[in-house]
Scaffold this active site. Structure first.
Site, PDB file in Angstrom:
ATOM      1  CG  ASP A 193       9.268  10.154   7.890  1.00 51.54           C
ATOM      2  OD1 ASP A 193       9.635   9.081   7.372  1.00 51.54           O
ATOM      3  OD2 ASP A 193       8.112  10.370   8.272  1.00 51.54           O
ATOM      4  CG  ASP A 213       4.887   8.031   3.193  1.00 52.66           C
ATOM      5  OD1 ASP A 213       4.198   8.420   2.241  1.00 52.66           O
ATOM      6  OD2 ASP A 213       5.714   7.108   3.107  1.00 52.66           O
TER       7      ASP A 213
END
Length: 226
Positions: A12, A14
């Site tokens: 992922d 952020d």
């Protein structure tokens, strides 16, 4: 310490590679205020999801063009790089990995994600799954499955690194193991992951054999109590 083996890592962005909290909160607060919506509720459900999905969850039936609202919202964030920083350990780990053995799967748009990574000097991988490249965002597994397929690795041989429950759910639904980092949520909210650690600064790639630069499996050594 924990040793994990995988053939590819799906990150992922952020909350895992990039700290964008200040920017994200700034833009959601402005949007919530403009439309008379509950900012705290938005923040409680938005982590790990596409902006479009969050807007539908909180503003359906208000007569807004949510596709256009999302476009303007995402463009604004792509231009706002104040406070965007790389999380500790991100550059070291990405630099150590062969580019064919990792991908990014993010709920951000391509423009926003590219701007953020470029601003803080993190590399953009050949396999880069962004919000507009999937029909269903997290917690649906489509993005992670798409990345595994593009890398030519079976989902079960991958490892997802996530910071949010929605992302963990997405990985689990795709049959992929998950390492969670406590950069956004406390460990008690991440218990659906296979393991939980403080961040990428606690994740290290182990060189098994200097004569084999591209081993069949990546060996990760993870500190669980840092």
């Amino acid at each position: 310490m924990l040793d994990l083996y995988c053939q590819a890592i799906l990150f992922d962005m952020d909350g895992v590679l990039v700290d964008s909290t200040a920017c994200v909160e700034r833009h959601w607060l402005a949007w919530a205020t403009r439309h008379g919506l509950d900012f705290q509720h938005i923040m409680a459900i938005s982590h790990g999801q596409r902006a479009l999905d969050t807007m539908y969850a909180v503003a359906s039936g208000r007569g807004l063009d949510l596709e256009q609202e999302t476009l303007v919202f995402e463009e604004g964030q792509a231009r706002d790089l104040v406070g965007i920083v790389a999380l500790p350990g991100a550059l070291d780990l990405l630099s150590a990995l062969p580019p064919t053995r990792w991908a990014i799967v993010t709920s951000a748009t391509l423009g926003m994600a590219t701007a953020r990574l470029g601003a803080i000097g993190l590399p953009i991988p050949p396999v880069f799954v962004t919000a507009e490249k999937v029909s269903l965002g997290k917690p649906h597994p489509e993005g992670y499955l798409q990345a595994a397929h593009a890398l030519g690795v079976a989902p079960g041989a991958c490892l997802v690194i996530e910071d949010a429950p929605a992302g963990i759910q997405a990985a689990r639904a795709g049959g992929i193991r998950v390492l969670a980092v406590t950069t956004t949520f406390s460990a008690e909210h991440l218990q659906a992951a296979d393991a939980v650690t403080a961040g990428l600064h606690a994740v290290h790639l182990v060189e098994e054999d200097a004569s084999t630069p591209f081993p069949s499996e990546l060996h990760l050594r993870i500190g669980l109590d840092e």
